[in-house]
Design an enzyme around this catalytic site. Structure first.
Site, PDB file in Angstrom:
ATOM      1  N   GLY A 164       2.962  24.864 -18.868  1.00 24.23           N
ATOM      2  CA  GLY A 164       2.507  25.600 -20.047  1.00 24.23           C
ATOM      3  C   GLY A 164       3.093  26.992 -20.140  1.00 24.23           C
ATOM      4  O   GLY A 164       3.567  27.545 -19.174  1.00 24.23           O
ATOM      5  N   SER A 165       3.062  27.573 -21.301  1.00 27.63           N
ATOM      6  CA  SER A 165       3.455  28.953 -21.549  1.00 27.63           C
ATOM      7  C   SER A 165       3.986  29.095 -22.966  1.00 27.63           C
ATOM      8  O   SER A 165       3.482  28.456 -23.884  1.00 27.63           O
ATOM      9  CB  SER A 165       4.464  29.471 -20.540  1.00 27.63           C
ATOM     10  OG  SER A 165       4.514  30.875 -20.637  1.00 27.63           O
TER      11      SER A 165
END
Length: 212
Positions: A181-182
């Site tokens: 994620g990010s």
């Protein structure tokens, strides 16, 4: 298809899950069920996370495609880092359930690859684009420069980038990933017409972000 960028993580996760299954042989039955169930789910999620589906880049000229899967969470005016000329920033949030393999947004020559150490703020916090650990990349297509950043998040703390300065790359090519994620932030020159809106879901290598 699984991405080679996740090989080490997949191997470590598999060994850990096998160890949990061995440990489960020596504990009460109910605990066995829970531990083995957790190991199976954990391994399946890891394999799901590192999936790498084929993508078909539009057969068009003068386009810029998304470098990441996710949701457009911000489109805002900004300035180009070096010249101060007007530009547009497009920010894409990548949840843990998105494909995380990143792809080259435009054909051209890599003019900059710069690692910037930093914090690990939540990816949806817009302060993260300036304060978080990130990899900053610039591509020159002969007409203008496009900049984009792979930004770490609170959970995502492992950036993979295979690009090197002076590499000549083609649109849609895989170049790395951000694990778990990010976000990815793009800076487009004012001459590029943005083709997405806030809230749009985009796919790396396929969704047209801009035209010029």
């Amino acid at each position: 298809m699984l991405t080679s960028y996740g090989t080490s993580t997949i191997v470590k996760t598999t060994l850990l899950c096998l160890l949990m299954c061995v440990v489960a042989l020596f504990i009460p039955f109910i605990a066995q069920v829970w531990l083995i169930g957790f190991a199976v789910v954990f391994l399946l999620f890891t394999l799901y996370f590192f999936r790498d589906p084929e993508r078909k880049t539009p057969n068009e000229t003068a386009i810029i495609v998304s470098p990441a899967d996710g949701k457009v969470m911000q489109i805002a005016p900004c300035t180009l880092p070096d010249s101060g000329l007007p530009a547009t920033r497009v920010s894409i949030f990548m949840s843990p359930f998105n494909v995380h393999v990143n792809r080259v947004p435009i054909s051209g020559k890599v003019t900059m690859v710069r690692y910037v150490p930093g914090k690990f703020l939540m990816a949806f916090d817009h302060a993260s684009m300036e304060h978080n650990e990130r990899m900053e990349i610039a591509l020159d297509n002969g007409q203008f420069e496009v900049r984009f950043s792979q930004v770490s998040g609170f959970i995502a703390r492992r950036i993979v980038c295979t690009l090197q300065p002076n590499d000549v790359v083609t649109i849609g090519r895989r170049f790395g990933m951000i694990k778990f994620g990010s976000r990815v932030d793009m800076v487009l020159p004012a001459t590029v017409r943005c083709c997405v809106q806030q809230g749009d879901n985009v796919h790396a290598g396929e969704t047209i972000i801009g035209r010029y």
